[in-house]
Motif scaffolding. Structure first.
Motif, PDB file in Angstrom:
ATOM      1  N   MET A   1      54.174  37.541  37.356  1.00 32.87           N
ATOM      2  CA  MET A   1      53.387  38.076  38.461  1.00 32.87           C
ATOM      3  C   MET A   1      53.054  39.538  38.182  1.00 32.87           C
ATOM      4  O   MET A   1      51.920  39.971  38.363  1.00 32.87           O
ATOM      5  CB  MET A   1      54.212  37.970  39.750  1.00 32.87           C
ATOM      6  CG  MET A   1      53.412  37.602  40.948  1.00 32.87           C
ATOM      7  SD  MET A   1      54.385  36.628  42.108  1.00 32.87           S
ATOM      8  CE  MET A   1      55.594  37.759  42.668  1.00 32.87           C
TER       9      MET A   1
ATOM     10  N   LEU B   1      38.139  21.144  55.903  1.00 33.63           N
ATOM     11  CA  LEU B   1      39.115  22.011  56.571  1.00 33.63           C
ATOM     12  C   LEU B   1      38.980  21.893  58.088  1.00 33.63           C
ATOM     13  O   LEU B   1      39.982  21.808  58.808  1.00 33.63           O
ATOM     14  CB  LEU B   1      38.917  23.466  56.142  1.00 33.63           C
ATOM     15  CG  LEU B   1      39.274  23.810  54.700  1.00 33.63           C
ATOM     16  CD1 LEU B   1      38.981  25.263  54.411  1.00 33.63           C
ATOM     17  CD2 LEU B   1      40.737  23.518  54.424  1.00 33.63           C
TER      18      LEU B   1
ATOM     19  N   PHE C   1      40.390  31.162  59.004  1.00 34.69           N
ATOM     20  CA  PHE C   1      40.731  30.873  57.620  1.00 34.69           C
ATOM     21  C   PHE C   1      39.511  30.453  56.815  1.00 34.69           C
ATOM     22  O   PHE C   1      39.288  30.930  55.691  1.00 34.69           O
ATOM     23  CB  PHE C   1      41.801  29.778  57.565  1.00 34.69           C
ATOM     24  CG  PHE C   1      42.105  29.347  56.176  1.00 34.69           C
ATOM     25  CD1 PHE C   1      42.849  30.162  55.340  1.00 34.69           C
ATOM     26  CD2 PHE C   1      41.606  28.161  55.672  1.00 34.69           C
ATOM     27  CE1 PHE C   1      43.101  29.781  54.042  1.00 34.69           C
ATOM     28  CE2 PHE C   1      41.858  27.778  54.380  1.00 34.69           C
ATOM     29  CZ  PHE C   1      42.604  28.590  53.559  1.00 34.69           C
TER      30      PHE C   1
ATOM     31  N   VAL D   1      55.013  37.955  46.785  1.00 38.39           N
ATOM     32  CA  VAL D   1      54.250  36.716  46.617  1.00 38.39           C
ATOM     33  C   VAL D   1      53.082  36.689  47.597  1.00 38.39           C
ATOM     34  O   VAL D   1      51.943  36.398  47.230  1.00 38.39           O
ATOM     35  CB  VAL D   1      55.158  35.483  46.824  1.00 38.39           C
ATOM     36  CG1 VAL D   1      54.330  34.219  46.939  1.00 38.39           C
ATOM     37  CG2 VAL D   1      56.145  35.365  45.682  1.00 38.39           C
ATOM     38  N   LEU D   2      53.362  37.044  48.849  1.00 35.55           N
ATOM     39  CA  LEU D   2      52.299  37.032  49.852  1.00 35.55           C
ATOM     40  C   LEU D   2      51.200  38.021  49.486  1.00 35.55           C
ATOM     41  O   LEU D   2      50.013  37.742  49.659  1.00 35.55           O
ATOM     42  CB  LEU D   2      52.863  37.369  51.230  1.00 35.55           C
ATOM     43  CG  LEU D   2      53.727  36.280  51.869  1.00 35.55           C
ATOM     44  CD1 LEU D   2      54.203  36.735  53.235  1.00 35.55           C
ATOM     45  CD2 LEU D   2      52.953  34.979  51.988  1.00 35.55           C
TER      46      LEU D   2
ATOM     47  N   CYS E   1      50.412  39.017  46.439  1.00 34.10           N
ATOM     48  CA  CYS E   1      49.672  38.539  45.269  1.00 34.10           C
ATOM     49  C   CYS E   1      48.717  37.398  45.623  1.00 34.10           C
ATOM     50  O   CYS E   1      47.760  37.143  44.902  1.00 34.10           O
ATOM     51  CB  CYS E   1      50.637  38.091  44.177  1.00 34.10           C
ATOM     52  SG  CYS E   1      51.427  39.480  43.364  1.00 34.10           S
TER      53      CYS E   1
ATOM     54  N   LEU F   1      46.608  37.526  47.671  1.00 31.14           N
ATOM     55  CA  LEU F   1      45.312  38.130  47.987  1.00 31.14           C
ATOM     56  C   LEU F   1      44.475  38.391  46.747  1.00 31.14           C
ATOM     57  O   LEU F   1      43.296  38.688  46.850  1.00 31.14           O
ATOM     58  CB  LEU F   1      45.497  39.478  48.693  1.00 31.14           C
ATOM     59  CG  LEU F   1      46.373  39.551  49.919  1.00 31.14           C
ATOM     60  CD1 LEU F   1      46.315  40.945  50.504  1.00 31.14           C
ATOM     61  CD2 LEU F   1      45.907  38.545  50.934  1.00 31.14           C
ATOM     62  N   ILE F   2      45.100  38.326  45.566  1.00 27.95           N
ATOM     63  CA  ILE F   2      44.382  38.759  44.367  1.00 27.95           C
ATOM     64  C   ILE F   2      43.697  37.576  43.704  1.00 27.95           C
ATOM     65  O   ILE F   2      44.365  36.680  43.201  1.00 27.95           O
ATOM     66  CB  ILE F   2      45.354  39.397  43.354  1.00 27.95           C
ATOM     67  CG1 ILE F   2      46.127  40.528  44.015  1.00 27.95           C
ATOM     68  CG2 ILE F   2      44.600  39.901  42.134  1.00 27.95           C
ATOM     69  CD1 ILE F   2      47.282  41.019  43.187  1.00 27.95           C
ATOM     70  N   PRO F   3      42.373  37.538  43.703  1.00 31.82           N
ATOM     71  CA  PRO F   3      41.709  36.472  42.964  1.00 31.82           C
ATOM     72  C   PRO F   3      41.756  36.787  41.460  1.00 31.82           C
ATOM     73  O   PRO F   3      41.379  37.893  41.061  1.00 31.82           O
ATOM     74  CB  PRO F   3      40.268  36.513  43.470  1.00 31.82           C
ATOM     75  CG  PRO F   3      40.135  37.716  44.323  1.00 31.82           C
ATOM     76  CD  PRO F   3      41.435  38.453  44.353  1.00 31.82           C
TER      77      PRO F   3
ATOM     78  N   ILE G   1      53.793  28.782  44.156  1.00 34.69           N
ATOM     79  CA  ILE G   1      55.104  29.212  44.639  1.00 34.69           C
ATOM     80  C   ILE G   1      55.152  29.121  46.159  1.00 34.69           C
ATOM     81  O   ILE G   1      56.072  28.554  46.743  1.00 34.69           O
ATOM     82  CB  ILE G   1      55.398  30.665  44.197  1.00 34.69           C
ATOM     83  CG1 ILE G   1      55.449  30.743  42.674  1.00 34.69           C
ATOM     84  CG2 ILE G   1      56.693  31.155  44.807  1.00 34.69           C
ATOM     85  CD1 ILE G   1      55.702  32.139  42.158  1.00 34.69           C
TER      86      ILE G   1
ATOM     87  N   VAL H   1      41.533  20.365  39.267  1.00 35.84           N
ATOM     88  CA  VAL H   1      40.133  20.488  39.657  1.00 35.84           C
ATOM     89  C   VAL H   1      39.633  21.899  39.364  1.00 35.84           C
ATOM     90  O   VAL H   1      38.572  22.092  38.765  1.00 35.84           O
ATOM     91  CB  VAL H   1      39.939  20.145  41.154  1.00 35.84           C
ATOM     92  CG1 VAL H   1      38.557  20.538  41.622  1.00 35.84           C
ATOM     93  CG2 VAL H   1      40.172  18.670  41.385  1.00 35.84           C
TER      94      VAL H   1
ATOM     95  N   PHE I   1      43.084  13.479  47.250  1.00 40.77           N
ATOM     96  CA  PHE I   1      42.288  14.624  46.815  1.00 40.77           C
ATOM     97  C   PHE I   1      41.999  15.546  47.977  1.00 40.77           C
ATOM     98  O   PHE I   1      42.169  16.751  47.873  1.00 40.77           O
ATOM     99  CB  PHE I   1      40.972  14.149  46.189  1.00 40.77           C
ATOM    100  CG  PHE I   1      41.066  13.996  44.715  1.00 40.77           C
ATOM    101  CD1 PHE I   1      41.783  12.958  44.164  1.00 40.77           C
ATOM    102  CD2 PHE I   1      40.447  14.904  43.871  1.00 40.77           C
ATOM    103  CE1 PHE I   1      41.882  12.819  42.797  1.00 40.77           C
ATOM    104  CE2 PHE I   1      40.544  14.771  42.507  1.00 40.77           C
ATOM    105  CZ  PHE I   1      41.250  13.730  41.967  1.00 40.77           C
ATOM    106  N   ILE I   2      41.544  14.964  49.072  1.00 44.04           N
ATOM    107  CA  ILE I   2      41.171  15.816  50.193  1.00 44.04           C
ATOM    108  C   ILE I   2      42.399  16.558  50.696  1.00 44.04           C
ATOM    109  O   ILE I   2      42.356  17.751  50.982  1.00 44.04           O
ATOM    110  CB  ILE I   2      40.472  14.981  51.286  1.00 44.04           C
ATOM    111  CG1 ILE I   2      39.099  14.550  50.758  1.00 44.04           C
ATOM    112  CG2 ILE I   2      40.328  15.778  52.565  1.00 44.04           C
ATOM    113  CD1 ILE I   2      38.282  13.742  51.700  1.00 44.04           C
TER     114      ILE I   2
ATOM    115  N   ILE J   1      43.152  19.381  48.173  1.00 41.01           N
ATOM    116  CA  ILE J   1      42.249  20.521  48.235  1.00 41.01           C
ATOM    117  C   ILE J   1      42.435  21.295  49.534  1.00 41.01           C
ATOM    118  O   ILE J   1      42.348  22.515  49.553  1.00 41.01           O
ATOM    119  CB  ILE J   1      40.789  20.048  48.098  1.00 41.01           C
ATOM    120  CG1 ILE J   1      40.594  19.309  46.791  1.00 41.01           C
ATOM    121  CG2 ILE J   1      39.825  21.193  48.221  1.00 41.01           C
ATOM    122  CD1 ILE J   1      40.548  20.165  45.569  1.00 41.01           C
ATOM    123  N   THR J   2      42.725  20.582  50.619  1.00 36.99           N
ATOM    124  CA  THR J   2      42.838  21.298  51.890  1.00 36.99           C
ATOM    125  C   THR J   2      44.214  21.904  52.088  1.00 36.99           C
ATOM    126  O   THR J   2      44.417  22.645  53.032  1.00 36.99           O
ATOM    127  CB  THR J   2      42.570  20.369  53.085  1.00 36.99           C
ATOM    128  OG1 THR J   2      43.323  19.178  52.913  1.00 36.99           O
ATOM    129  CG2 THR J   2      41.108  20.064  53.203  1.00 36.99           C
TER     130      THR J   2
ATOM    131  N   SER K   1      45.421  24.254  50.742  1.00 35.83           N
ATOM    132  CA  SER K   1      45.270  25.707  50.798  1.00 35.83           C
ATOM    133  C   SER K   1      44.935  26.150  52.217  1.00 35.83           C
ATOM    134  O   SER K   1      45.062  27.314  52.551  1.00 35.83           O
ATOM    135  CB  SER K   1      44.175  26.148  49.831  1.00 35.83           C
ATOM    136  OG  SER K   1      42.971  25.513  50.161  1.00 35.83           O
ATOM    137  N   GLY K   2      44.515  25.209  53.044  1.00 30.14           N
ATOM    138  CA  GLY K   2      44.168  25.565  54.414  1.00 30.14           C
ATOM    139  C   GLY K   2      45.341  25.514  55.362  1.00 30.14           C
ATOM    140  O   GLY K   2      45.203  25.802  56.541  1.00 30.14           O
TER     141      GLY K   2
END
Lengths: 320, 312
Positions: A33, A200, A242, B147-148, B150, B152-154, B189, B239, B302-303, B306-307, B309-310
């Motif tokens: 990290m 979402l 979000f 961790v939280l 990081c 934020l960093i793309p 993580i 993906v 899959f759905i 992918i979600t 992250s939401g």
């Protein structure tokens, strides 16, 4: 018996044992990290004040010159205009369409699943491949889009100014036309992203309790709009925050389509010269690390700013 | 109605991509032939040009066509070449896609890169997630806070400094360059920690009673319980990296042996003249298909993946 001893020790002194194990397990992740995420930010921050180039033995400190350039040169003005045009167009429309599609699909029940699948396809597909497919669709002479538009010539459509012009002088070149280029990019961004937002929102919708709708109806919310305004929208609050944030961050990162359409230069008259492309072109192709780092820092600033706003909104508003 | 209109717009490029990959150049240019094209025999102009009969061929061929002058032999040979070089447009497009560029190699690279990224991400993230969720130690909250942060960093945004670092280490144009920046998945993580929080402590205590080390607990107790979350994360990760174009574009320059599928397609476009629309769309179809098919087969997973992250 030997096997029992360590466990006894563990129970007797859980803290020291767990601390060692804990740090041991976290260490690889922590190292990576720091090396991959944190150090590069610092490096970019430092380099943004220099004129460093890869291959040069050293560099000179140039102070804020790089940043100054960013805010005075017309190229970078175009960069900001293109980036913000893209973000400001794509985010509201893709979120709106995502919400609309989610509501429609949700109301359809089982049949809606087919639409869910279809609308989600662009999210899965390799964007670069789809960008090339779109490029053919928008091809001025053999593309499907202009062919379809030509069909409308000679019908009542011609009354519309767009078609009058198009039929007389040919329809737009789309990708070659600086007035249209960025909008085409926006359109593809929306095309690709709204299915993700829809999914979402659907996840958010399934968590809305049915009883709430009944209660709202009891209270006199008869029309669908009233029910949406009173029940659905507030319940979707956290999801919306979000979705908007993640859409913004994704929109800021647009690159694939632009590189695919215009490998050199970022669009006709640099009308689609977005930040990621600028970082790529300046920092990597032209080896102007200083200016590239300055753009990187600015980019990170925007993204952090957005996320901070999101956190703030979540903490402040969306407790129900 | 609105949904149907949306469907048309969403599907149009897919339709066109597959359709073009089936048609001959002429049909593409004239816009005829419906979805499948007419599948008439077509002649590959490059193939003919390469095998233009020369003087020696004509002399050699005169034995096979007795009683004809040179011109006649040449015509007969040309006809033979053309017969050899003609094929159905589908075959032409797809065979060109695989022969014009080492597409198999690119696909293989894609698989190698996505798989190694995923495996390393798991090896790094799982122990960390377990420690953050179930072990009590001084500094844990600080690590989790990091961790939280990081999250934020793309990674795409810091591509430039990462590239400089890799260039300094002489690692550009290697598999390592394609994989290294993605080895740490902060999101992974975070996700796995949230999942491990729900695992009952009794399970872990029982394992400790059996004398398992903490590391063994991670792999032999926690891993099996985490399969659903891992699957979702796998989909998310695969993906993202199969489709990624930006990062490979930066670190792989020129060395075709390392091209990932999107880079291969890009290269195809670079040297494409008009007649290559068909093969190019065939390449695009080949690259897009694996994920689409997997998605159609296991939509729900899959759905979910992918979600995920939401669900922060």
């Amino acid at each position: 018996m030997a096997a029992v001893d360590p466990s006894v020790a563990n129970i007797a002194k859980p803290n020291s044992g767990q601390a060692r194990a804990g740090w041991g397990l976290v260490a690889p992740a922590l190292t990576l990290m720091a090396l991959i995420l944190l150090v590069p930010i610092i490096v970019a921050g430092v380099l943004s004040f220099t004129n460093y180039s890869l291959g040069n033995p050293g560099f000179d400190w140039v102070g804020v010159q790089n940043y100054e350039r960013l805010f005075t040169r017309s190229t970078y003005e175009k960069m900001f205009v293109a980036t913000f045009t893209y973000v400001i167009t794509v985010v509201p429309i893709s979120v709106g369409l995502g919400l609309g599609a989610a509501l429609l699909v949700h109301s359809l029940g089982r049949i809606g699943d087919i639409y869910k699948t279809i609308y989600f396809l662009p999210v899965m597909a390799t964007l670069l491949a789809m960008a090339i497919a779109w490029e053919f669709m928008l091809h001025p002479t053999i593309g499907m889009v202009n062919r379809a538009l030509e069909v409308a010539c000679g019908t009542w459509f011609e009354a519309l100014p767009f078609f009058t012009n198009g039929c007389a002088e040919g329809f737009p070149l789309w990708l070659g036309d600086r007035d249209y280029a960025i909008w085409v990019i926006c359109f593809i961004g929306i095309w690709q992203g709204f299915g993700f937002n829809m999914v979402l929102f659907l996840a958010g919708l399934t968590s809305v309790h049915r009883e709430l709708y009944h209660a709202a109806e009891m209270d006199g919310a008869r029309s669908g709009w009233e029910r949406f305004r009173l029940v659905t929208w507030p319940a979707l609050g956290p999801t919306t925050v979000f979705v908007v944030t993640i859409s913004c961050i994704r929109a800021f990162q647009v690159f694939d389509t632009i590189e695919a359409f215009w490998p050199q230069g970022g669009g006709p008259n640099k009308s689609a010269y977005v930040m990621m492309f600028a970082i790529f072109e300046k920092g990597i192709q032209q080896n102007l690390i200083g200016i590239g780092s300055a753009i990187t820092m600015l980019f990170l600033l925007f993204v952090m700013f957005l996320t901070v706003i999101q956190r703030w909104l979540v903490e402040r508003k969306v407790h129900y | 109605m609105v949904l149907i209109l949306g469907t048309i717009i969403v599907l149009a490029p897919f339709y066109m991509m597959v359709s073009y990959s089936l048609k001959s150049p002429g049909e593409i240019a004239r816009g005829e032939g419906g979805f499948f094209g007419r599948q008439e025999m077509m002649i590959d102009p490059r193939c003919v040009a390469l095998r233009q009969p020369g003087r020696s061929d004509i002399e050699a061929g005169s034995a096979r066509f007795p009683g004809q002058d040179d011109g006649g032999v040449q015509a007969a040979l040309l006809a033979e070449t053309e017969a050899d070089c003609s094929m159905r447009p589908v075959v032409f497009n797809y065979s060109k896609a695989f022969t014009e560029a080492p597409l198999i190699r690119y696909l293989l690279n894609g698989v190698i890169v996505t798989m190694s990224i995923f495996l390393i991400q798991i090896v790094v993230a799982l122990p960390a997630a377990y420690a953050l969720a179930k072990l009590k130690f001084w500094g844990r909250d600080a690590v989790f806070g990091l961790v939280l942060f990081c999250l934020l960093i793309p990674v795409h945004a810091i591509a430039l400094p990462l590239y400089i670092g890799l260039a300094k280490l002489g690692l550009t144009n290697t598999y390592a360059a394609l994989v290294v920046p993605w080895t740490i998945s902060v999101f992974g993580i975070f996700l796995m920690r949230q999942f491990f929080m729900t695992v009952p402590d009794d399970l872990i205590d029982a394992a400790r009673m059996d004398g398992m080390s903490e590391l063994a607990i991670v792999w032999r107790v926690m891993l099996p319980t985490a399969i659903p979350a891992l699957l979702a994360f796998a989909i998310f990760s695969v993906v993202a990296h199969w489709n990624d174009y930006f990062w490979p574009r930066i670190v792989v320059t020129g060395n075709r042996d390392l091209f990932t599928p999107p880079l291969g397609l890009r290269e195809f476009k670079g040297d494409g003249d008009g007649s290559f629309f068909g093969p190019m769309m065939a390449t695009a179809t080949v690259i897009v298909t694996p994920l689409i098919v997997a998605f159609l087969l296991a939509q729900r997973r899959f759905i979910e993946g992918i979600t995920l992250s939401g669900m922060k």
